[in-house]
Scaffold this active site. Structure first.
Site, PDB file in Angstrom:
ATOM      1  N   THR A  40      -1.496   3.788   6.659  1.00 57.47           N
ATOM      2  CA  THR A  40      -1.744   5.158   6.193  1.00 57.47           C
ATOM      3  C   THR A  40      -0.539   6.050   6.252  1.00 57.47           C
ATOM      4  O   THR A  40       0.444   5.740   6.915  1.00 57.47           O
ATOM      5  CB  THR A  40      -2.775   5.736   7.182  1.00 57.47           C
ATOM      6  OG1 THR A  40      -3.937   4.964   7.081  1.00 57.47           O
ATOM      7  CG2 THR A  40      -3.100   7.169   6.913  1.00 57.47           C
ATOM      8  N   ASP A  56      -3.331  10.259   2.748  1.00 51.69           N
ATOM      9  CA  ASP A  56      -3.413   9.499   1.501  1.00 51.69           C
ATOM     10  C   ASP A  56      -4.814   8.900   1.445  1.00 51.69           C
ATOM     11  O   ASP A  56      -5.645   9.191   2.304  1.00 51.69           O
ATOM     12  CB  ASP A  56      -2.334   8.416   1.464  1.00 51.69           C
ATOM     13  CG  ASP A  56      -2.670   7.257   2.378  1.00 51.69           C
ATOM     14  OD1 ASP A  56      -2.695   6.111   1.908  1.00 51.69           O
ATOM     15  OD2 ASP A  56      -2.930   7.514   3.573  1.00 51.69           O
ATOM     16  N   ARG A  58      -5.624   5.321   0.694  1.00 50.33           N
ATOM     17  CA  ARG A  58      -5.688   3.863   0.524  1.00 50.33           C
ATOM     18  C   ARG A  58      -6.099   3.183   1.818  1.00 50.33           C
ATOM     19  O   ARG A  58      -5.513   3.436   2.879  1.00 50.33           O
ATOM     20  CB  ARG A  58      -4.317   3.339   0.090  1.00 50.33           C
ATOM     21  CG  ARG A  58      -4.243   1.821   0.022  1.00 50.33           C
ATOM     22  CD  ARG A  58      -2.855   1.349  -0.340  1.00 50.33           C
ATOM     23  NE  ARG A  58      -2.592   1.532  -1.755  1.00 50.33           N
ATOM     24  CZ  ARG A  58      -1.477   1.120  -2.363  1.00 50.33           C
ATOM     25  NH1 ARG A  58      -0.529   0.542  -1.663  1.00 50.33           N
ATOM     26  NH2 ARG A  58      -1.295   1.312  -3.649  1.00 50.33           N
ATOM     27  N   LYS A  72      -9.855  10.001   4.638  1.00 50.52           N
ATOM     28  CA  LYS A  72      -9.267   9.846   5.968  1.00 50.52           C
ATOM     29  C   LYS A  72      -9.284  11.127   6.780  1.00 50.52           C
ATOM     30  O   LYS A  72      -8.886  11.133   7.944  1.00 50.52           O
ATOM     31  CB  LYS A  72      -7.823   9.355   5.838  1.00 50.52           C
ATOM     32  CG  LYS A  72      -7.766   8.002   5.188  1.00 50.52           C
ATOM     33  CD  LYS A  72      -6.400   7.405   5.242  1.00 50.52           C
ATOM     34  CE  LYS A  72      -6.345   6.219   4.306  1.00 50.52           C
ATOM     35  NZ  LYS A  72      -5.053   5.570   4.281  1.00 50.52           N
ATOM     36  N   GLY A  86      -4.952   3.708  11.523  1.00 48.96           N
ATOM     37  CA  GLY A  86      -5.200   2.554  12.389  1.00 48.96           C
ATOM     38  C   GLY A  86      -6.398   1.787  11.851  1.00 48.96           C
ATOM     39  O   GLY A  86      -6.566   1.653  10.655  1.00 48.96           O
ATOM     40  N   SER A 168       1.615   4.136   8.962  1.00 48.21           N
ATOM     41  CA  SER A 168       2.764   3.330   8.534  1.00 48.21           C
ATOM     42  C   SER A 168       3.732   4.136   7.682  1.00 48.21           C
ATOM     43  O   SER A 168       4.925   3.856   7.632  1.00 48.21           O
ATOM     44  CB  SER A 168       2.284   2.096   7.773  1.00 48.21           C
ATOM     45  OG  SER A 168       1.463   2.505   6.696  1.00 48.21           O
ATOM     46  N   ASP A 205       5.902   3.793   1.033  1.00 50.06           N
ATOM     47  CA  ASP A 205       5.284   2.889   1.996  1.00 50.06           C
ATOM     48  C   ASP A 205       4.240   2.051   1.273  1.00 50.06           C
ATOM     49  O   ASP A 205       3.441   2.579   0.512  1.00 50.06           O
ATOM     50  CB  ASP A 205       4.630   3.710   3.120  1.00 50.06           C
ATOM     51  CG  ASP A 205       3.854   2.831   4.065  1.00 50.06           C
ATOM     52  OD1 ASP A 205       2.725   3.211   4.422  1.00 50.06           O
ATOM     53  OD2 ASP A 205       4.366   1.765   4.440  1.00 50.06           O
ATOM     54  N   SER A 208       0.387   2.767   2.097  1.00 51.40           N
ATOM     55  CA  SER A 208      -0.245   4.022   1.668  1.00 51.40           C
ATOM     56  C   SER A 208      -0.202   4.088   0.159  1.00 51.40           C
ATOM     57  O   SER A 208       0.700   3.541  -0.482  1.00 51.40           O
ATOM     58  CB  SER A 208       0.516   5.231   2.205  1.00 51.40           C
ATOM     59  OG  SER A 208       0.811   5.057   3.556  1.00 51.40           O
TER      60      SER A 208
END
Lengths: 273, 241
Positions: A40, A56, A58, A72, A86, A168, A205, A208
């Site tokens: 994330t 985000d 995903r 999220k 996580g 991440s 990233d 994400s």
């Protein structure tokens, strides 16, 4: 549990009872089931009038995108929201649990929930599970004492910060924050900066992606901007979709089988109700 | 069996060793193309594990007339590479044919060296940034310790990949002037200083154009710690941290 004194009541927290058996199974070659991680980018910042949270959308399961548009940013209280990174199950469960606890507390006290209450409930739960509840959270809200922004780590430590990123994509988002954050931003500047940081995570990233969710919390008013930006639109080749014209496929042979079953009516008893 | 045993132990019968881990390491190097050439920056720190052992290492050097090499990773391997490149440039000069090695050629040579060493399980533990200008053509490339190489408008090694490249992807343009390029570079270096534990506040910025190479003297960036939120972090959350 067998080795414990039966007079001591069992408390919550991680139970180490099965660790030996799990180790034995792993040695014998058992692959433990994998979790769905959110991989994330989540961010938060404090602006002039309150707190802005961003995330985000995903959710990944290893290399596969499990959910292209998940949520999220979780509700904790009308004035407190929490972004989670996580393991998806852990973030959902822990935020739901603390959200219910906060509501009961509101009924008991008759007051608006405070961010530090949510913070303490979260960190004591996570600490007692010794990091096995893999939830990294950005908690933000505005209460009677002012705006607050905290980060909570899976092992139970917390930070109080003017701007924070987790997940991440946190480094990509932090690069944007470190170069552009100032204190006393207006709402539009804040939303713009948060969106930029999330987009940086989305495009730099791999864990994400998809869309940007933003939540603006001010004193007495919360705005949840779901899918505030959609920087990854799906472009279809044809808006009409597929069109299979009859006669384009050659028919080689046709065989028709009636679907009426050859049932024999015998005397049967009625079903037991 | 023999081969496996040799692979597993660093010291074989005749006493040769392979590089297993780096000891003295340099952190990120950032490079980008700008209007007149290439600009590259690195800090001057060499860490020995978690201590900052050396604070005045030059991690960017000029190679021949047309190239700049910046390295992160094991410093002794970087010094070894410089010796290889010295020999390469010397032999090239001995031809005395008026031609000199350009950045593309040096990049290719470095790629071959790194890849060959990796194939022998004895890598040179570096991530290299190679930039230069020859005959008006700007070139910027990167080689990693396993021989992965590519060319791009902006490159970074180590933490720079995660912290500096997002900024460069958003803000780099083809026609940056030198001042604008330095400003953009300093923006990236500042983020690295804040968020990379092995970075120090002593940087060198090097530029290479058709005219030649300039490597600046080490200097420091101004950091900002004056957020009001840092004055009393647990205000409103007494006892928390």
């Amino acid at each position: 549990m067998a080795r414990f004194d039966t007079n001591v009541p069992t408390k919550g927290g991680f139970s180490f009872d099965l660790c030996q058996r799990n180790d034995m199974l792993v040695k014998k070659g058992l692959q433990p089931p994998t979790f769905r991680k959110t991989g994330t980018t989540i961010v938060g910042l404090i602006f002039q009038d309150g707190v802005i949270l961003g995330a985000d959308t995903r959710a990944t399961e290893g290399p596969i995108v499990a959910d292209k548009n998940c949520e999220k940013i979780h509700f904790m209280a009308p004035n407190i929201y929490c972004c989670g990174a996580g393991t998806a199950a852990d973030t959902e469960a822990v935020t739901d649990m603390v959200s219910s606890q906060l509501q009961l507390h509101r009924y008991a006290t008759g007051r608006e929930s405070r961010v530090v209450t949510a913070l303490t409930l979260l960190k004591s739960h996570l600490f007692s599970y010794q990091g096995h509840v893999s939830a990294a959270l950005v908690l933000g809200g505005v209460d009677i004492t002012g705006p607050h922004l905290h980060t909570v780590y899976p092992h139970g430590s917390t930070d109080t910060l003017p701007f924070a990123t987790m997940g991440s994509g946190s480094l990509a988002a932090m690069a944007v924050f470190e170069s552009k954050f100032k204190e006393g931003l207006t709402k539009d500047e804040g939303v713009q900066l948060v969106s930029e940081a999330i987009c940086s995570g989305i495009f730099n990233d791999l864990g994400s992606g998809s869309n940007v969710d933003v939540c603006v919390i001010t004193k007495g008013h919360t705005e949840y901007l779901r899918n505030h930006q959609l920087p990854n639109p799906r472009t279809y080749v044809s808006s009409r979709g597929y069109n299979f014209v009859k006669g384009h496929t050659e028919v080689l042979s046709a065989k028709i089988t009636p679907l009426k079953p050859k049932a024999e009516s015998t005397e049967v008893d009625a079903m037991e109700e | 069996m023999e081969a496996l045993a040799m692979k597993d132990s660093a010291i074989s019968q005749n006493g040769t060793e392979r590089t297993l881990y780096p000891y003295v390491t340099g952190t990120s190097v950032i490079g980008m193309k700008y209007k007149d050439g290439i600009i590259m920056a690195a800090d001057t720190g060499g860490s020995y594990g978690s201590t900052l052992r050396y604070k005045s290492l030059e991690r960017i050097k000029s190679i021949g007339k047309h190239s700049l090499l910046g390295a992160s990773g094991e410093i002794s391997d970087f010094q070894e590479l410089l010796r290889y490149l010295d020999e390469l440039v010397l032999y090239d000069n001995m031809w005395d044919d008026g031609n000199s090695l350009g950045p593309k050629e040096v990049h290719n040579y470095l790629t071959r060296v790194m890849y060959n060493r990796r194939n022998k399980f004895n890598p040179l533990w570096n991530s290299l940034v190679l930039g230069g200008v020859k005959n008006g053509q700007k070139y910027l490339g990167m080689v990693s310790m396993i021989g992965t190489h590519f060319e791009d408008n902006h490159v970074a090694t180590g933490f720079g990949n995660h912290l500096a490249r997002p900024i460069l992807r958003a803000e780099w343009r083809e026609d940056l002037s030198f001042e604008e390029a330095v400003k953009l570079m300093e923006k990236c270096l500042l983020v690295l200083l804040y968020r990379d534990r092995s970075a120090i506040n002593k940087f060198q910025i090097a530029k290479i154009t058709e005219e030649g190479v300039t490597i600046s003297q080490p200097y420091a960036l101004k950091t900002h710690w004056g957020f009001s939120a840092f004055q009393n972090p647990s205000k409103g959350a007494e006892g928390s941290w």
